[in-house]
Design an enzyme around this catalytic site. Structure first.
Site, mmCIF file in Angstrom:
data_model
loop_
_atom_site.group_PDB
_atom_site.id
_atom_site.type_symbol
_atom_site.label_atom_id
_atom_site.label_comp_id
_atom_site.label_asym_id
_atom_site.label_seq_id
_atom_site.Cartn_x
_atom_site.Cartn_y
_atom_site.Cartn_z
ATOM 1 N N TYR A 178 -10.940 -3.939 -3.714
ATOM 2 C CA TYR A 178 -10.648 -2.901 -2.728
ATOM 3 C C TYR A 178 -10.230 -1.630 -3.470
ATOM 4 C CZ TYR A 178 -10.327 -1.715 2.174
ATOM 5 O OH TYR A 178 -10.584 -1.186 3.422
ATOM 6 N N HIS A 193 -7.611 3.078 -9.158
ATOM 7 C CA HIS A 193 -8.440 2.230 -10.022
ATOM 8 C C HIS A 193 -9.473 3.047 -10.795
ATOM 9 C CE1 HIS A 193 -7.310 -0.748 -6.760
ATOM 10 N NE2 HIS A 193 -6.892 -1.362 -7.849
ATOM 11 N N GLN A 219 -0.395 -15.467 -7.714
ATOM 12 C CA GLN A 219 0.631 -14.425 -7.789
ATOM 13 C C GLN A 219 1.142 -14.032 -6.407
ATOM 14 O OE1 GLN A 219 -2.172 -11.550 -9.697
ATOM 15 N NE2 GLN A 219 -1.248 -10.024 -8.326
ATOM 16 N N GLU A 234 0.651 2.922 -13.814
ATOM 17 C CA GLU A 234 2.108 3.060 -13.891
ATOM 18 C C GLU A 234 2.782 2.886 -12.531
ATOM 19 O OE1 GLU A 234 2.703 6.807 -15.844
ATOM 20 O OE2 GLU A 234 2.099 6.032 -17.811
ATOM 21 N N ASP A 276 2.622 0.234 -10.790
ATOM 22 C CA ASP A 276 3.213 -1.088 -10.985
ATOM 23 C C ASP A 276 3.954 -1.081 -12.323
ATOM 24 O OD1 ASP A 276 2.085 -2.617 -8.635
ATOM 25 O OD2 ASP A 276 0.244 -1.870 -9.543
ATOM 26 N N ARG A 280 -3.014 -1.650 -0.359
ATOM 27 C CA ARG A 280 -2.273 -2.062 0.837
ATOM 28 C C ARG A 280 -2.063 -0.914 1.831
ATOM 29 N NH1 ARG A 280 0.166 -5.731 -3.060
ATOM 30 N NH2 ARG A 280 -0.080 -7.871 -2.310
#
EC number: 6.3.2.1
Length: 281
Positions: free
Chosen positions: A32, A37, A61, A148, A150, A187
């Site tokens: 997605y 990305h 996870q 970054e 995450d 999300r």
């Protein structure tokens, strides 16, 4: 561009590239894909002879009450985007390919996973580190590119690679935002129109905190209070955590030594979003 589903087939391609002494840039994703990305893909494309993107929604996870079954998936769109940005190979294995039998071996990174998302999502980073270890072994990349946004994941993976002597360079890439400041995230697709508007409170609260730090505020409790106060003014926002930690060790700090990570996780409706910034003296 090749799309490969099996470990055997992808290893044959990798071996050929390695025999030709080609460098490989790797972008791990759960699909997605969005501009966050593609910024990683562009960086990988600039720095390597070949670029691989893995698309795999990793079940180990996700917690039992998390969104594994509903996580957005769109391989057709993802493939088109990868081709547009010059990806050489998509590795898109089935769950049965990555985990053909019950898995007994897991990778844990201690200390760095004890707070932030690690505290709130037990087992999450064990799942991340285990699947990335598998991907690193299968794909044997020269460099791997992580966002970054995450920040904890980036720090954890860097430490894992250092500790386990993987011959891979981990590259962190800046957060990519929408025009109105919301951090790009797969999300975000869960948000309805009102929630999407409310989600701006994450970036707004962090901006206020950064402004205070840049103006000379050194009391980190005051910085936390600024964020909490701002978030609490948004009716749809429910705070999961507001944390200020050392940007390398991810341990809580009471004063700024060199570099701090200010990180938040907030539920907007039922959707959990994260955001952060790093501040250096």
């Amino acid at each position: 561009m090749n799309i490969v589903n099996t470990i055997k087939d992808v290893r044959l391609i990798i071996k050929k590239w390695k025999d030709e002494n080609l460098s490989i840039g790797y972008v791990p994703t759960m699909g997605y894909l969005h501009e966050g990305h593609t910024s990683l893909i562009k960086k990988a494309r600039e720095e390597n002879d070949k670029v691989i993107v893995s698309i795999f929604v990793n079940p180990i996870q996700f917690g039992p009450k998390e969104d594994y079954s509903t996580y957005p998936r769109d391989l057709v769109k993802d493939s088109s985007l990868c081709e547009k940005f010059g990806v050489d190979l998509i590795f898109n294995p089935e769950t049965s390919e990555m985990y053909p039998n019950k898995i007994y071996s897991h990778i844990n990174v201690d200390i760095l996973t004890e707070n932030l998302c690690g505290e709130k999502r037990p087992g999450h980073f064990q799942g991340v580190c285990t699947v990335l270890t598998k991907f690193f072994n299968i794909l044997n990349p020269t460099k791997a590119y992580l966002g970054e946004k995450d920040a904890q994941q980036l720090a954890v993976v860097k430490k894992m690679v250092e500790d386990l002597n993987f011959p891979i360079e981990i590259i962190g890439c800046p957060i990519i935002r929408e025009e109105d400041g919301l951090a790009k995230s797969s999300r975000n697709a869960y948000l309805n129109k009102q929630e999407r508007k409310s989600a701006l409170i994450l970036n707004k609260s962090l901006k206020e905190a950064l402004k205070a730090l840049e103006s000379g505020e050194k009391n980190l409790n005051n910085i936390k209070d600024i964020i909490v106060s701002k978030l609490n003014k948004e009716p749809l926002a429910k705070i999961d955590y507001v944390s200020i930690v050392d940007s390398i060790t991810l341990q809580s700090v009471e004063k700024i030594q060199s570099s701090i990570l200010v990180a938040i996780a907030v539920y907007i409706g039922k959707t959990r979003l994260i955001d952060n910034f790093t501040f250096k003296l």
